[in-house]
Design a protein around this motif. Sequence first.
Motif, PDB file in Angstrom:
ATOM      1  N   GLN A 213       0.834  -1.198   0.000  1.00 28.87           N
ATOM      2  CA  GLN A 213       0.000   0.000   0.000  1.00 28.87           C
ATOM      3  C   GLN A 213       0.875   1.256   0.000  1.00 28.87           C
ATOM      4  N   VAL A 214       1.955   1.216   0.765  1.00 26.82           N
ATOM      5  CA  VAL A 214       2.868   2.362   0.802  1.00 26.82           C
ATOM      6  C   VAL A 214       3.654   2.473  -0.498  1.00 26.82           C
ATOM      7  N   ALA A 215       4.198   1.346  -0.956  1.00 27.52           N
ATOM      8  CA  ALA A 215       5.098   1.356  -2.111  1.00 27.52           C
ATOM      9  C   ALA A 215       4.398   1.782  -3.398  1.00 27.52           C
ATOM     10  N   ARG A 216       3.118   1.475  -3.537  1.00 30.98           N
ATOM     11  CA  ARG A 216       2.432   1.775  -4.789  1.00 30.98           C
ATOM     12  C   ARG A 216       1.897   3.200  -4.845  1.00 30.98           C
ATOM     13  N   SER A 217       2.065   3.968  -3.778  1.00 32.49           N
ATOM     14  CA  SER A 217       1.567   5.344  -3.741  1.00 32.49           C
ATOM     15  C   SER A 217       2.542   6.269  -4.458  1.00 32.49           C
ATOM     16  N   TRP A 218       2.097   6.885  -5.556  1.00 43.10           N
ATOM     17  CA  TRP A 218       2.954   7.829  -6.267  1.00 43.10           C
ATOM     18  C   TRP A 218       3.247   9.048  -5.410  1.00 43.10           C
ATOM     19  N   ARG A 219       2.297   9.452  -4.615  1.00 43.68           N
ATOM     20  CA  ARG A 219       2.512  10.598  -3.728  1.00 43.68           C
ATOM     21  C   ARG A 219       3.667  10.304  -2.773  1.00 43.68           C
ATOM     22  N   GLN A 221       6.041   8.019  -3.218  1.00 40.70           N
ATOM     23  CA  GLN A 221       7.278   7.840  -3.967  1.00 40.70           C
ATOM     24  C   GLN A 221       7.876   9.180  -4.381  1.00 40.70           C
ATOM     25  N   ARG A 222       7.027  10.128  -4.795  1.00 41.27           N
ATOM     26  CA  ARG A 222       7.549  11.445  -5.165  1.00 41.27           C
ATOM     27  C   ARG A 222       8.230  12.115  -3.980  1.00 41.27           C
ATOM     28  N   LEU A 223       7.550  12.080  -2.835  1.00 45.15           N
ATOM     29  CA  LEU A 223       8.139  12.678  -1.642  1.00 45.15           C
ATOM     30  C   LEU A 223       9.430  11.961  -1.230  1.00 45.15           C
ATOM     31  N   SER A 224       9.423  10.629  -1.301  1.00 44.95           N
ATOM     32  CA  SER A 224      10.607   9.845  -0.932  1.00 44.95           C
ATOM     33  C   SER A 224      11.780  10.168  -1.840  1.00 44.95           C
ATOM     34  N   LEU A 225      11.517  10.276  -3.145  1.00 43.10           N
ATOM     35  CA  LEU A 225      12.599  10.579  -4.080  1.00 43.10           C
ATOM     36  C   LEU A 225      13.087  12.011  -3.914  1.00 43.10           C
ATOM     37  N   ALA A 226      12.166  12.940  -3.628  1.00 40.28           N
ATOM     38  CA  ALA A 226      12.582  14.318  -3.363  1.00 40.28           C
ATOM     39  C   ALA A 226      13.502  14.362  -2.145  1.00 40.28           C
ATOM     40  N   MET A 227      13.126  13.646  -1.085  1.00 42.75           N
ATOM     41  CA  MET A 227      13.930  13.620   0.130  1.00 42.75           C
ATOM     42  C   MET A 227      15.219  12.844  -0.090  1.00 42.75           C
ATOM     43  N   GLY A 228      15.120  11.659  -0.715  1.00 41.60           N
ATOM     44  CA  GLY A 228      16.282  10.799  -0.887  1.00 41.60           C
ATOM     45  C   GLY A 228      17.343  11.408  -1.782  1.00 41.60           C
ATOM     46  N   GLY A 394      16.509  16.097  -6.866  1.00 42.34           N
ATOM     47  CA  GLY A 394      15.662  16.138  -5.680  1.00 42.34           C
ATOM     48  C   GLY A 394      14.669  17.277  -5.734  1.00 42.34           C
ATOM     49  N   VAL A 395      15.113  18.452  -6.157  1.00 41.20           N
ATOM     50  CA  VAL A 395      14.223  19.605  -6.247  1.00 41.20           C
ATOM     51  C   VAL A 395      13.154  19.378  -7.316  1.00 41.20           C
ATOM     52  N   LEU A 396      13.524  18.758  -8.430  1.00 42.59           N
ATOM     53  CA  LEU A 396      12.541  18.482  -9.488  1.00 42.59           C
ATOM     54  C   LEU A 396      11.435  17.560  -8.985  1.00 42.59           C
ATOM     55  N   PHE A 397      11.793  16.559  -8.206  1.00 41.40           N
ATOM     56  CA  PHE A 397      10.755  15.682  -7.658  1.00 41.40           C
ATOM     57  C   PHE A 397       9.879  16.443  -6.667  1.00 41.40           C
ATOM     58  N   TRP A 398      10.451  17.375  -5.913  1.00 38.59           N
ATOM     59  CA  TRP A 398       9.642  18.196  -5.003  1.00 38.59           C
ATOM     60  C   TRP A 398       8.679  19.085  -5.800  1.00 38.59           C
ATOM     61  N   VAL A 399       9.170  19.682  -6.873  1.00 38.10           N
ATOM     62  CA  VAL A 399       8.310  20.523  -7.721  1.00 38.10           C
ATOM     63  C   VAL A 399       7.185  19.676  -8.318  1.00 38.10           C
ATOM     64  N   TRP A 400       7.515  18.479  -8.779  1.00 37.16           N
ATOM     65  CA  TRP A 400       6.497  17.569  -9.318  1.00 37.16           C
ATOM     66  C   TRP A 400       5.441  17.272  -8.258  1.00 37.16           C
ATOM     67  N   HIS A 401       5.904  16.978  -7.043  1.00 32.81           N
ATOM     68  CA  HIS A 401       4.968  16.687  -5.953  1.00 32.81           C
ATOM     69  C   HIS A 401       4.081  17.896  -5.664  1.00 32.81           C
ATOM     70  N   ARG A 402       4.651  19.085  -5.634  1.00 36.42           N
ATOM     71  CA  ARG A 402       3.869  20.290  -5.350  1.00 36.42           C
ATOM     72  C   ARG A 402       2.786  20.503  -6.405  1.00 36.42           C
ATOM     73  N   ARG A 403       3.130  20.323  -7.671  1.00 39.40           N
ATOM     74  CA  ARG A 403       2.159  20.527  -8.738  1.00 39.40           C
ATOM     75  C   ARG A 403       1.088  19.442  -8.736  1.00 39.40           C
ATOM     76  N   ALA A 404       1.495  18.214  -8.432  1.00 37.88           N
ATOM     77  CA  ALA A 404       0.536  17.104  -8.441  1.00 37.88           C
ATOM     78  C   ALA A 404      -0.455  17.202  -7.299  1.00 37.88           C
ATOM     79  N   THR A 405      -0.075  17.840  -6.216  1.00 40.01           N
ATOM     80  CA  THR A 405      -0.960  17.922  -5.034  1.00 40.01           C
ATOM     81  C   THR A 405      -1.607  19.303  -4.898  1.00 40.01           C
TER      82      THR A 405
END
Length: 409
Positions: A213-219, A221-228, A394-405
């Motif tokens: 349930q956690v692994a399949r969440s794109w939200r 994964q985006r946050l994890s990749l932004a942080m990681g 990392g910043v690009l994944f954060w921007v993606w997350h911000r736009r998606a949410t």
Amino acid sequence: MTESPPRRAPAPSWLVTLVLAGLSMIGPFTIDTIFPGFASMGVQFGVDSTAMQQVTTAYLIPFAVMSIFHGPISDAVGRRPVLLVGLGGFVLASIACALAPSLGWLLAARAGQGFFAGAATIVSRAIVRDLYSGAEAQRMMSQIMVIFSIAPAIAPVVGGWLLALGPWPLIFWFIAGYGVVVAAATLMALPETLPAEDRHPLRVGSVLAGLWQVARSWRFQRLSLAMGLSFASYMFYVMSAPIVVVDLLHLGEQDFWILFVPLIGGMATGSFLSGRLAGKVDTTWLVDRAMAFLLLAAAVNVTLTAAVTLWGALPLLPWSVVGPTLLGLALGVFFPVLQLALLDQFPHHRGAAASMSAFIVLMFNVLLAGVVAPLVTASLLTAALASAILSVLGVLFWVWHRRATRPAV
């Protein structure tokens, strides 16, 4: 099912902070404290430095594998049982390391340390969110990071002091004693923070379902990749420290503090600022600004290293460590916020969320140490460019997350 409100610990908040920080410091102490003893271990076991690197690898592999499971198991049986069993196994494995008569025995015991050590690191993060919410949780996580960030700097120093008092097994006896102290503090200061009604059945299917349930969440994964990826831009210098310090900065084996003290000082300062700003500014606004500062720090790092290595306009030190220090400052501000945001994605599977986020960061660290660092550390400039690329990703994944949410207008 509605989320249960955070549960209060009976101990004072400062004591809870120290205990949770002590739990999170087990990982750095287990890895870094023994580094000064590698030479004497190699002499006793009759092996070279390459073979001694297995002592770290034998710990990291089971740590990585078990990091996936500690959290979900704590979602099923509660936090305290996982913590206490993990600490007990860790202490026994540390004693086995101290008694190791051969390298093979030591490697097996180190694997045991890795198998159990992750319980303290991962479950302690879930406990923070069990006990606190909102700005209070951010302040707590920031305070823990301030204390935690000191561990990599003092661990090798402690190991050196212990070697001055006796042979290398004394280091493992110290680590075992540290585990006993932390376990006793856990028993006294930390309650069970996961109510029975919020637990899940301890079945393989249930544990795997929570992870899936956690692994399949794109939200998530985006946050994890932004942080990681953002974290990797900083950890790149930590994982590459032997090359950076000795080969690129032309310093000695006793001079690692020249890199680590500024790095850790930057992260500790950023974590302190994050805690001070908790509840005063919007967390999304804070992460936006910290991510922008991360890009600025990466640009400054590349510019300064170019000035040092290409143009000869600046001396090697201190300018070569200014950029990495600024990266740590940015990281310290947004890392606690993103950790809590990841846990909040799954309020009924916080343990699984903590496990998955830790696993992603750990995998980045393994790749940095084993693959990336050897390829891109030909010079300080190539190292700075590699770190900058990680920052941008990392910043690009954060921007993606911000736009998606972003709420629809």
